[in-house]
Design a protein around this motif. Structure first.
Motif, PDB file in Angstrom:
ATOM      1  N   PRO A  17      36.287  24.007  -2.620  1.00  0.00           N
ATOM      2  CA  PRO A  17      37.045  22.837  -3.062  1.00  0.00           C
ATOM      3  C   PRO A  17      36.662  22.511  -4.512  1.00  0.00           C
ATOM      4  CG  PRO A  17      36.063  22.440  -0.903  1.00  0.00           C
ATOM      5  CD  PRO A  17      35.428  23.695  -1.458  1.00  0.00           C
ATOM      6  N   GLN A  18      37.666  22.358  -5.361  1.00  0.00           N
ATOM      7  CA  GLN A  18      37.386  22.211  -6.794  1.00  0.00           C
ATOM      8  C   GLN A  18      36.635  20.915  -7.101  1.00  0.00           C
ATOM      9  OE1 GLN A  18      40.839  22.430  -9.329  1.00  0.00           O
ATOM     10  NE2 GLN A  18      39.616  22.724 -11.191  1.00  0.00           N
ATOM     11  N   LEU A  19      36.848  19.889  -6.311  1.00  0.00           N
ATOM     12  CA  LEU A  19      36.186  18.604  -6.521  1.00  0.00           C
ATOM     13  C   LEU A  19      35.235  18.338  -5.362  1.00  0.00           C
ATOM     14  CD1 LEU A  19      35.862  15.899  -7.996  1.00  0.00           C
ATOM     15  CD2 LEU A  19      37.947  15.115  -6.932  1.00  0.00           C
ATOM     16  N   GLY A  20      33.989  18.059  -5.683  1.00  0.00           N
ATOM     17  CA  GLY A  20      32.995  17.785  -4.652  1.00  0.00           C
ATOM     18  C   GLY A  20      32.173  16.570  -4.998  1.00  0.00           C
ATOM     19  N   LEU A  21      31.232  16.257  -4.127  1.00  0.00           N
ATOM     20  CA  LEU A  21      30.307  15.144  -4.332  1.00  0.00           C
ATOM     21  C   LEU A  21      28.938  15.701  -4.676  1.00  0.00           C
ATOM     22  CD1 LEU A  21      29.816  11.952  -3.927  1.00  0.00           C
ATOM     23  CD2 LEU A  21      28.729  12.659  -1.785  1.00  0.00           C
ATOM     24  N   GLY A  22      28.392  15.287  -5.808  1.00  0.00           N
ATOM     25  CA  GLY A  22      27.013  15.600  -6.148  1.00  0.00           C
ATOM     26  C   GLY A  22      26.092  14.510  -5.626  1.00  0.00           C
ATOM     27  N   VAL A  23      24.877  14.882  -5.196  1.00  0.00           N
ATOM     28  CA  VAL A  23      23.965  13.886  -4.622  1.00  0.00           C
ATOM     29  C   VAL A  23      22.593  13.886  -5.305  1.00  0.00           C
ATOM     30  CG1 VAL A  23      25.122  13.765  -2.372  1.00  0.00           C
ATOM     31  CG2 VAL A  23      23.303  15.449  -2.716  1.00  0.00           C
ATOM     32  N   TYR A  24      22.547  14.303  -6.561  1.00  0.00           N
ATOM     33  CA  TYR A  24      21.295  14.225  -7.334  1.00  0.00           C
ATOM     34  C   TYR A  24      20.850  12.769  -7.418  1.00  0.00           C
ATOM     35  CZ  TYR A  24      18.202  14.654 -11.435  1.00  0.00           C
ATOM     36  OH  TYR A  24      17.137  14.607 -12.308  1.00  0.00           O
ATOM     37  N   LYS A  25      19.565  12.527  -7.176  1.00  0.00           N
ATOM     38  CA  LYS A  25      18.970  11.181  -7.240  1.00  0.00           C
ATOM     39  C   LYS A  25      19.485  10.235  -6.157  1.00  0.00           C
ATOM     40  CE  LYS A  25      17.165  11.133 -11.902  1.00  0.00           C
ATOM     41  NZ  LYS A  25      17.167  10.570 -13.241  1.00  0.00           N
ATOM     42  N   VAL A  26      20.166  10.749  -5.148  1.00  0.00           N
ATOM     43  CA  VAL A  26      20.507   9.939  -3.974  1.00  0.00           C
ATOM     44  C   VAL A  26      19.335  10.079  -2.996  1.00  0.00           C
ATOM     45  CG1 VAL A  26      22.130   9.591  -2.073  1.00  0.00           C
ATOM     46  CG2 VAL A  26      22.984  10.373  -4.300  1.00  0.00           C
ATOM     47  N   THR A  27      18.774   8.963  -2.563  1.00  0.00           N
ATOM     48  CA  THR A  27      17.627   9.039  -1.657  1.00  0.00           C
ATOM     49  C   THR A  27      18.058   9.639  -0.321  1.00  0.00           C
ATOM     50  OG1 THR A  27      18.012   6.858  -0.694  1.00  0.00           O
ATOM     51  CG2 THR A  27      16.623   6.958  -2.673  1.00  0.00           C
ATOM     52  N   ASP A  28      17.089  10.215   0.371  1.00  0.00           N
ATOM     53  CA  ASP A  28      17.382  10.799   1.679  1.00  0.00           C
ATOM     54  C   ASP A  28      17.939   9.728   2.622  1.00  0.00           C
ATOM     55  OD1 ASP A  28      17.231  13.307   3.196  1.00  0.00           O
ATOM     56  OD2 ASP A  28      15.873  12.206   4.498  1.00  0.00           O
ATOM     57  N   ALA A  29      17.407   8.522   2.529  1.00  0.00           N
ATOM     58  CA  ALA A  29      17.838   7.434   3.413  1.00  0.00           C
ATOM     59  C   ALA A  29      19.301   7.068   3.172  1.00  0.00           C
ATOM     60  CB  ALA A  29      16.949   6.208   3.200  1.00  0.00           C
ATOM     61  N   LEU A  30      19.726   7.138   1.914  1.00  0.00           N
ATOM     62  CA  LEU A  30      21.096   6.755   1.553  1.00  0.00           C
ATOM     63  C   LEU A  30      22.076   7.917   1.670  1.00  0.00           C
ATOM     64  CD1 LEU A  30      22.463   4.168   0.580  1.00  0.00           C
ATOM     65  CD2 LEU A  30      21.955   4.847  -1.776  1.00  0.00           C
ATOM     66  N   ALA A  31      21.560   9.150   1.706  1.00  0.00           N
ATOM     67  CA  ALA A  31      22.425  10.335   1.619  1.00  0.00           C
ATOM     68  C   ALA A  31      23.411  10.424   2.780  1.00  0.00           C
ATOM     69  CB  ALA A  31      21.579  11.603   1.548  1.00  0.00           C
ATOM     70  N   ALA A  32      22.972  10.092   4.004  1.00  0.00           N
ATOM     71  CA  ALA A  32      23.863  10.229   5.163  1.00  0.00           C
ATOM     72  C   ALA A  32      25.091   9.337   5.010  1.00  0.00           C
ATOM     73  CB  ALA A  32      23.121   9.904   6.458  1.00  0.00           C
ATOM     74  N   ASP A  33      24.874   8.072   4.646  1.00  0.00           N
ATOM     75  CA  ASP A  33      26.003   7.149   4.473  1.00  0.00           C
ATOM     76  C   ASP A  33      26.903   7.586   3.321  1.00  0.00           C
ATOM     77  OD1 ASP A  33      25.170   5.572   6.555  1.00  0.00           O
ATOM     78  OD2 ASP A  33      24.222   4.042   5.290  1.00  0.00           O
ATOM     79  N   THR A  34      26.289   8.030   2.225  1.00  0.00           N
ATOM     80  CA  THR A  34      27.044   8.444   1.040  1.00  0.00           C
ATOM     81  C   THR A  34      27.945   9.629   1.368  1.00  0.00           C
ATOM     82  OG1 THR A  34      25.256   7.656  -0.378  1.00  0.00           O
ATOM     83  CG2 THR A  34      26.820   9.195  -1.363  1.00  0.00           C
ATOM     84  N   VAL A  35      27.380  10.614   2.054  1.00  0.00           N
ATOM     85  CA  VAL A  35      28.145  11.805   2.432  1.00  0.00           C
ATOM     86  C   VAL A  35      29.253  11.437   3.412  1.00  0.00           C
ATOM     87  CG1 VAL A  35      27.967  13.970   3.740  1.00  0.00           C
ATOM     88  CG2 VAL A  35      26.334  13.467   1.906  1.00  0.00           C
ATOM     89  N   GLN A  36      28.951  10.558   4.342  1.00  0.00           N
ATOM     90  CA  GLN A  36      29.961  10.164   5.323  1.00  0.00           C
ATOM     91  C   GLN A  36      31.135   9.446   4.643  1.00  0.00           C
ATOM     92  OE1 GLN A  36      28.429   7.846   8.567  1.00  0.00           O
ATOM     93  NE2 GLN A  36      30.242   8.183   9.837  1.00  0.00           N
ATOM     94  N   VAL A  37      30.836   8.551   3.709  1.00  0.00           N
ATOM     95  CA  VAL A  37      31.895   7.860   2.954  1.00  0.00           C
ATOM     96  C   VAL A  37      32.764   8.877   2.219  1.00  0.00           C
ATOM     97  CG1 VAL A  37      32.324   6.395   0.926  1.00  0.00           C
ATOM     98  CG2 VAL A  37      30.716   5.636   2.682  1.00  0.00           C
ATOM     99  N   ALA A  38      32.099   9.863   1.589  1.00  0.00           N
ATOM    100  CA  ALA A  38      32.838  10.863   0.815  1.00  0.00           C
ATOM    101  C   ALA A  38      33.744  11.693   1.720  1.00  0.00           C
ATOM    102  CB  ALA A  38      31.875  11.765   0.056  1.00  0.00           C
ATOM    103  N   LEU A  39      33.204  12.137   2.847  1.00  0.00           N
ATOM    104  CA  LEU A  39      34.009  12.958   3.758  1.00  0.00           C
ATOM    105  C   LEU A  39      35.163  12.145   4.331  1.00  0.00           C
ATOM    106  CD1 LEU A  39      31.127  14.951   5.500  1.00  0.00           C
ATOM    107  CD2 LEU A  39      32.717  15.804   3.759  1.00  0.00           C
ATOM    108  N   ASP A  40      34.935  10.877   4.608  1.00  0.00           N
ATOM    109  CA  ASP A  40      36.017   9.996   5.073  1.00  0.00           C
ATOM    110  C   ASP A  40      37.105   9.838   4.000  1.00  0.00           C
ATOM    111  OD1 ASP A  40      34.792   9.628   7.503  1.00  0.00           O
ATOM    112  OD2 ASP A  40      34.038   7.605   7.059  1.00  0.00           O
ATOM    113  N   ALA A  41      36.670   9.881   2.720  1.00  0.00           N
ATOM    114  CA  ALA A  41      37.614   9.695   1.611  1.00  0.00           C
ATOM    115  C   ALA A  41      38.396  10.964   1.282  1.00  0.00           C
ATOM    116  CB  ALA A  41      36.859   9.236   0.362  1.00  0.00           C
TER     117      ALA A  41
END
Length: 275
Positions: A17-41
């Motif tokens: 996929p040409q557009l993705g989500l980078g997670v540099y400097k996202v804490t492990d605790a926050l990563a699950a929610d961040t990834v879930q929001v992105a996949l939902d979007a």
């Protein structure tokens, strides 16, 4: 909305996929929610690395999304302190365990770390992982053209990707030309120059013409250049905004104005000096 409509083909026949989500400097605790929001979007591509120390959270977010594994493209990377053939194989096992996955779609050498001079052995481990099917595609990150010259001479598999710092102030024309000539996709990290794009008058003016933000203009610019691009955010509204870039195109004068911003300025380290 959604970036699901634009996939680029690798030299190995697979696609990203040409557009993705980078997670540099996202804490492990926050990563699950961040990834879930992105996949939902509508994102279907998540880019992490061992060094980010958030692979567990990323894996949790993917699992929680309920999407079939084949629908989510996952990249991770081997860090500088794990270079070498056996070391890289071990590092990969550790990343896979943290992610909770059976394979990754793309495995990258994070930096060439030229002073160690082990990136050829490291890449041979990536070739083994690809042959085993546990890393579907392999590539590099932060490789200058002289690092790639050596890699292409001394190894068998042409990298699918070279992920480099790339944004309007560091447009990497030479690297993009080299990559294109060798069938390597160029992927942009720090695509918004760590937020510098936001509030830039040139980009704001282009955005105003299209009813878009400066950040959306820059992401669109990357897409039109043919870059894979991984903007990073932990803010749900911004994550959704960053993927809402498939309903407009930049005009020739927009592109010229962005080209004129190039100053060769890095926000990160020079790969020759790192690791």
């Amino acid at each position: 909305m959604g970036g699901m409509d634009t996939w680029l083909r690798f030299n190995d026949g697979r696609s990203i996929p040409q557009l993705g989500l980078g997670v540099y400097k996202v804490t492990d605790a926050l990563a699950a929610d961040t990834v879930q929001v992105a996949l939902d979007a509508g994102y279907r591509h998540i880019d992490t690395a061992a060094m980010y120390e958030n692979e567990r959270g990323v894996g949790r977010g993917i699992a929680r999304s309920g999407l079939p594994r084949g629908d989510v493209f996952v990249t991770t990377k081997v860090w500088n302190d794990q270079h070498g053939y056996e070391e890289t194989l071990r590092a990969f096992d550790d990343s896979l365990a943290r992610l909770g996955l059976d394979y990754v779609d793309l495995y990258l050498i994070h930096w060439p770390a030229p002073r160690q001079d082990r990136y050829i052995d490291t890449y041979r481990a990536l070739e083994t992982l690809r042959a085993d099917g546990r890393a579907r595609s392999i590539g590099v990150s932060n490789f200058h053209t002289h690092h790639l010259d050596r890699l292409l001479r001394e190894t068998d598999v042409v990298p699918a990707v070279n992920q480099v710092e790339l944004h309007p102030w560091l447009q990497q024309a030479e690297v993009r030309r080299y990559d294109a000539a060798h069938g390597i996709l160029t992927e942009a990290w720090s695509p918004l120059a760590r937020g510098r794009a936001i509030g830039n008058p040139v980009l704001d003016a282009i955005g105003a013409r299209h009813g878009k933000t400066a950040a959306q203009v820059v992401i669109r610019w990357h897409l039109e250049l043919g870059n894979v691009v991984i903007p990073k955010s932990v803010t749900p509204d911004r994550i959704r905004e960053n993927i809402d870039v498939f309903d407009f195109s930049l005009a020739a004068d927009d592109l010229a104005a962005i080209t004129a911003l190039d100053s060769g300025e890095r926000t990160g380290k020079d790969p020759d000096d790192h690791g």
